[in-house]
Design an enzyme around this catalytic site. Structure first.
Site, PDB file in Angstrom:
ATOM      1  N   ARG A  66     -49.824  19.616  24.871  1.00 59.21           N
ATOM      2  CA  ARG A  66     -49.400  20.539  23.818  1.00 59.21           C
ATOM      3  C   ARG A  66     -48.524  19.821  22.792  1.00 59.21           C
ATOM      4  O   ARG A  66     -48.583  20.113  21.592  1.00 59.21           O
ATOM      5  CB  ARG A  66     -48.622  21.705  24.414  1.00 59.21           C
ATOM      6  CG  ARG A  66     -49.547  22.776  24.914  1.00 59.21           C
ATOM      7  CD  ARG A  66     -48.805  24.034  25.203  1.00 59.21           C
ATOM      8  NE  ARG A  66     -49.705  25.150  25.326  1.00 59.21           N
ATOM      9  CZ  ARG A  66     -49.362  26.310  25.856  1.00 59.21           C
ATOM     10  NH1 ARG A  66     -48.137  26.494  26.319  1.00 59.21           N
ATOM     11  NH2 ARG A  66     -50.223  27.285  25.924  1.00 59.21           N
ATOM     12  N   ALA A 123     -40.751  27.989  15.717  1.00 63.67           N
ATOM     13  CA  ALA A 123     -41.822  27.799  14.737  1.00 63.67           C
ATOM     14  C   ALA A 123     -43.159  28.349  15.232  1.00 63.67           C
ATOM     15  O   ALA A 123     -44.043  28.655  14.442  1.00 63.67           O
ATOM     16  CB  ALA A 123     -41.948  26.315  14.395  1.00 63.67           C
ATOM     17  N   GLY A 130     -40.001  18.196  14.512  1.00 63.29           N
ATOM     18  CA  GLY A 130     -38.930  18.011  15.486  1.00 63.29           C
ATOM     19  C   GLY A 130     -39.247  18.607  16.842  1.00 63.29           C
ATOM     20  O   GLY A 130     -39.935  19.628  16.955  1.00 63.29           O
ATOM     21  N   PHE A 131     -38.719  17.939  17.878  1.00 60.14           N
ATOM     22  CA  PHE A 131     -38.885  18.411  19.257  1.00 60.14           C
ATOM     23  C   PHE A 131     -37.559  19.003  19.734  1.00 60.14           C
ATOM     24  O   PHE A 131     -36.510  18.356  19.644  1.00 60.14           O
ATOM     25  CB  PHE A 131     -39.288  17.223  20.154  1.00 60.14           C
ATOM     26  CG  PHE A 131     -39.295  17.552  21.621  1.00 60.14           C
ATOM     27  CD1 PHE A 131     -40.262  18.397  22.153  1.00 60.14           C
ATOM     28  CD2 PHE A 131     -38.332  17.024  22.468  1.00 60.14           C
ATOM     29  CE1 PHE A 131     -40.260  18.714  23.506  1.00 60.14           C
ATOM     30  CE2 PHE A 131     -38.323  17.331  23.825  1.00 60.14           C
ATOM     31  CZ  PHE A 131     -39.291  18.181  24.345  1.00 60.14           C
ATOM     32  N   GLY A 132     -37.610  20.219  20.240  1.00 60.80           N
ATOM     33  CA  GLY A 132     -36.409  20.880  20.747  1.00 60.80           C
ATOM     34  C   GLY A 132     -36.280  20.700  22.245  1.00 60.80           C
ATOM     35  O   GLY A 132     -37.271  20.747  22.978  1.00 60.80           O
ATOM     36  N   THR A 133     -35.058  20.486  22.701  1.00 56.45           N
ATOM     37  CA  THR A 133     -34.849  20.150  24.120  1.00 56.45           C
ATOM     38  C   THR A 133     -34.264  21.301  24.936  1.00 56.45           C
ATOM     39  O   THR A 133     -33.648  21.080  25.963  1.00 56.45           O
ATOM     40  CB  THR A 133     -33.938  18.903  24.252  1.00 56.45           C
ATOM     41  OG1 THR A 133     -32.652  19.227  23.704  1.00 56.45           O
ATOM     42  CG2 THR A 133     -34.524  17.704  23.528  1.00 56.45           C
ATOM     43  N   TYR A 182     -27.215  23.253  26.035  1.00 52.84           N
ATOM     44  CA  TYR A 182     -28.433  23.131  26.838  1.00 52.84           C
ATOM     45  C   TYR A 182     -28.156  22.408  28.171  1.00 52.84           C
ATOM     46  O   TYR A 182     -29.015  22.373  29.040  1.00 52.84           O
ATOM     47  CB  TYR A 182     -29.547  22.405  26.064  1.00 52.84           C
ATOM     48  CG  TYR A 182     -29.933  23.063  24.750  1.00 52.84           C
ATOM     49  CD1 TYR A 182     -29.581  24.378  24.459  1.00 52.84           C
ATOM     50  CD2 TYR A 182     -30.653  22.372  23.781  1.00 52.84           C
ATOM     51  CE1 TYR A 182     -29.917  24.974  23.246  1.00 52.84           C
ATOM     52  CE2 TYR A 182     -31.014  22.966  22.569  1.00 52.84           C
ATOM     53  CZ  TYR A 182     -30.626  24.266  22.310  1.00 52.84           C
ATOM     54  OH  TYR A 182     -30.973  24.839  21.110  1.00 52.84           O
ATOM     55  N   ASP A 192     -33.853  17.601  18.857  1.00 51.41           N
ATOM     56  CA  ASP A 192     -32.786  18.590  18.705  1.00 51.41           C
ATOM     57  C   ASP A 192     -32.163  18.853  20.068  1.00 51.41           C
ATOM     58  O   ASP A 192     -32.835  19.285  21.002  1.00 51.41           O
ATOM     59  CB  ASP A 192     -33.361  19.897  18.143  1.00 51.41           C
ATOM     60  CG  ASP A 192     -32.278  20.959  18.037  1.00 51.41           C
ATOM     61  OD1 ASP A 192     -31.356  20.774  17.215  1.00 51.41           O
ATOM     62  OD2 ASP A 192     -32.327  21.963  18.787  1.00 51.41           O
ATOM     63  N   HIS A 204     -23.360  25.336  16.356  1.00 55.72           N
ATOM     64  CA  HIS A 204     -24.504  26.018  16.987  1.00 55.72           C
ATOM     65  C   HIS A 204     -24.662  27.462  16.507  1.00 55.72           C
ATOM     66  O   HIS A 204     -25.778  27.925  16.260  1.00 55.72           O
ATOM     67  CB  HIS A 204     -24.338  25.979  18.515  1.00 55.72           C
ATOM     68  CG  HIS A 204     -25.615  26.146  19.271  1.00 55.72           C
ATOM     69  ND1 HIS A 204     -25.915  25.442  20.399  1.00 55.72           N
ATOM     70  CD2 HIS A 204     -26.676  26.956  19.062  1.00 55.72           C
ATOM     71  CE1 HIS A 204     -27.114  25.810  20.848  1.00 55.72           C
ATOM     72  NE2 HIS A 204     -27.585  26.736  20.057  1.00 55.72           N
ATOM     73  N   LYS A 219     -25.352  19.801  18.954  1.00 54.35           N
ATOM     74  CA  LYS A 219     -24.625  20.962  18.421  1.00 54.35           C
ATOM     75  C   LYS A 219     -23.325  21.253  19.158  1.00 54.35           C
ATOM     76  O   LYS A 219     -23.238  21.112  20.377  1.00 54.35           O
ATOM     77  CB  LYS A 219     -25.514  22.211  18.504  1.00 54.35           C
ATOM     78  CG  LYS A 219     -26.918  22.042  17.978  1.00 54.35           C
ATOM     79  CD  LYS A 219     -27.623  23.390  17.849  1.00 54.35           C
ATOM     80  CE  LYS A 219     -29.125  23.245  17.815  1.00 54.35           C
ATOM     81  NZ  LYS A 219     -29.741  22.993  19.118  1.00 54.35           N
ATOM     82  N   SER A 232     -26.077  26.460  12.166  1.00 55.10           N
ATOM     83  CA  SER A 232     -27.240  27.109  12.760  1.00 55.10           C
ATOM     84  C   SER A 232     -26.966  28.593  12.925  1.00 55.10           C
ATOM     85  O   SER A 232     -25.810  29.018  12.982  1.00 55.10           O
ATOM     86  CB  SER A 232     -27.556  26.459  14.110  1.00 55.10           C
ATOM     87  OG  SER A 232     -28.598  27.149  14.748  1.00 55.10           O
ATOM     88  N   GLN A 239     -30.213  25.257  10.662  1.00 55.33           N
ATOM     89  CA  GLN A 239     -31.255  25.537  11.666  1.00 55.33           C
ATOM     90  C   GLN A 239     -31.266  27.034  11.980  1.00 55.33           C
ATOM     91  O   GLN A 239     -30.275  27.570  12.474  1.00 55.33           O
ATOM     92  CB  GLN A 239     -30.947  24.739  12.943  1.00 55.33           C
ATOM     93  CG  GLN A 239     -32.009  24.873  14.006  1.00 55.33           C
ATOM     94  CD  GLN A 239     -31.623  24.168  15.300  1.00 55.33           C
ATOM     95  OE1 GLN A 239     -31.460  24.799  16.329  1.00 55.33           O
ATOM     96  NE2 GLN A 239     -31.457  22.855  15.255  1.00 55.33           N
TER      97      GLN A 239
END
Ligand SMILES: NC(=O)c1ccc[n+]([C@@H]2O[C@H](COP(=O)([O-])OP(=O)(O)OC[C@H]3O[C@@H](n4cnc5c(N)ncnc54)[C@H](OP(=O)(O)O)[C@@H]3O)[C@@H](O)[C@H]2O)c1
Length: 312
Positions: free
Chosen positions: A268, A218, A24-27, A56, A51, A118, A85, A168, A190
């Site tokens: 990356r 992670a 997963g990619f977190g934003t 955010y 995510d 959240h 969330k 979470s 999460q």
């Protein structure tokens, strides 16, 4: 990668929303322009799990990147898993659906694959996301329980636009309480997790109850002590000809968790997606030989994020 190595495409079964892509990619990215570019790069690298969070303040940018990919024909909605969330100021049951609908609008999505509380901490309801008293202390809301918020989340699933729900920044103790009273069980939890904070007990509980544990930080949040410079991780990386980041992320998937990582650098993101199965002795070595124990993010204790857009 050997042609048969499909670790990066792992999906973990859950009730509610079928299978969750483990990678997963977190934003959590401060700047909306950077968010849109990074989300686009993540999708191009192969990430199919995004995510997001109202906290955010960049769901619009994520939504634009997703829709650009839909329009370009490079992404289909059914191949994408989107989590967002509910923020702490919206725990009162009457605020849950409006918050959910606002996220859907900003993301331009009819359905959300997983909607997560959240943090288990309710803050004073209102538009101010970080309510503080005159002494700078967070104003919590004692007028609502987590179980009441959970019931409002369950009603979102009943309504049909929310495929699954989760939690979470929750402790095992609080998770047990919710699982005990839930009509609809959490699909995903999460929490911060990495080789310096493996959370084995929580993972065992999640497995037992068909809940996906999704690890944020992670890669250790790029904080000190630097997980990616740990001698156990770097030695394995050298042995298997992968980078330390790829070792940490492969470990996360192989032990049965989903993970989130974030970068604004396309190369990356490609590196982080390009994971391959580790030999079993490397898995054991990470479990047995690493004794450093660190929690980088104190959000689990206070509900206040370790860092928020604009401050990172
Ligand atoms: N539920 C919660 O309370 C909570 C809290 C925190 C985060 N999250 C979620 O988790 C997501 C992940 O964030 P995180 O900070 O925890 O992620 P992370 O992957 O542990 O750390 C990200 C940091 O690692 C660096 N990095 C990324 N890929 C790398 C690679 N391949 N090699 C070396 N360094 C690399 C990035 O630097 P560059 O940007 O310079 O590449 C960035 O500074 C967030 O976006 C958010 O969605 C949730």
């Amino acid at each position: 990668m050997t042609p048969s190595d499909t670790l990066r495409y792992t999906r973990i079964s859950t009730h509610g929303s079928g299978a969750i892509p483990a990678v997963g990619f977190g934003t959590l990215i401060p700047d909306p322009v950077a968010t849109k570019q990074a989300t686009r790069a993540a999708l191009e690298a192969g990430f199919r799990h995004l995510d997001c969070a109202e906290r955010y303040r960049n769901e619009v940018a994520v939504g634009e990147a997703i829709h650009d990919a839909f329009k370009a024909g490079t992404l289909r909605r059914e191949d994408l898993f989107v989590t967002t969330k509910l923020w702490n100021t919206n725990h009162r049951p009457e605020r849950v659906k409006p918050a959910f609908d606002a996220s859907r609008r900003r993301l331009q999505l009819d359905d959300i694959d997983c909607y997560i509380i959240h943090t288990p901490f309710a803050f004073q309801p209102g538009d101010e996301q970080d309510p503080r008293d005159g002494d700078g202390r967070v104003i919590y809301d004692s007028g609502v329980t987590l179980a009441e918020t959970w019931q409002a989340m369950e009603r979102l699933v009943d309504d049909g636009h929310c495929k699954s729900i989760g939690l979470s920044d929750i402790t095992l103790e609080k998770l047990r309480e919710i699982v005990a009273v839930a009509r609809i069980r959490p699909a995903m939890v999460q929490v911060e997790s990495h080789p310096y904070l493996p959370e084995w007990e929580l993972l065992d509980f999640c497995r037992e109850h068909g809940i996906v544990l999704q690890a944020f930080a992670a890669l250790g949040h790029a904080m000190e002590p630097n997980l990616l410079a740990d001698p156990v991780i770097t030695a394995i990386a050298e042995r298997v000809r992968k980078t330390p980041a790829q070792v940490a992320l492969a470990w996360a998937v192989q032990r049965g968790t989903a993970f989130l990582t974030t970068s604004t650098k396309p190369w990356r993101l490609q590196e982080s997606f390009d994971i391959s199965t580790l030999p079993e002795d490397a898995m054991q070595e990470i479990r047995k030989s690493i004794s450093t124990n660190v929690r980088f993010n104190s959000v689990v204790k206070t509900g206040v994020p370790g860092f928020i857009p604009g401050t990172r």
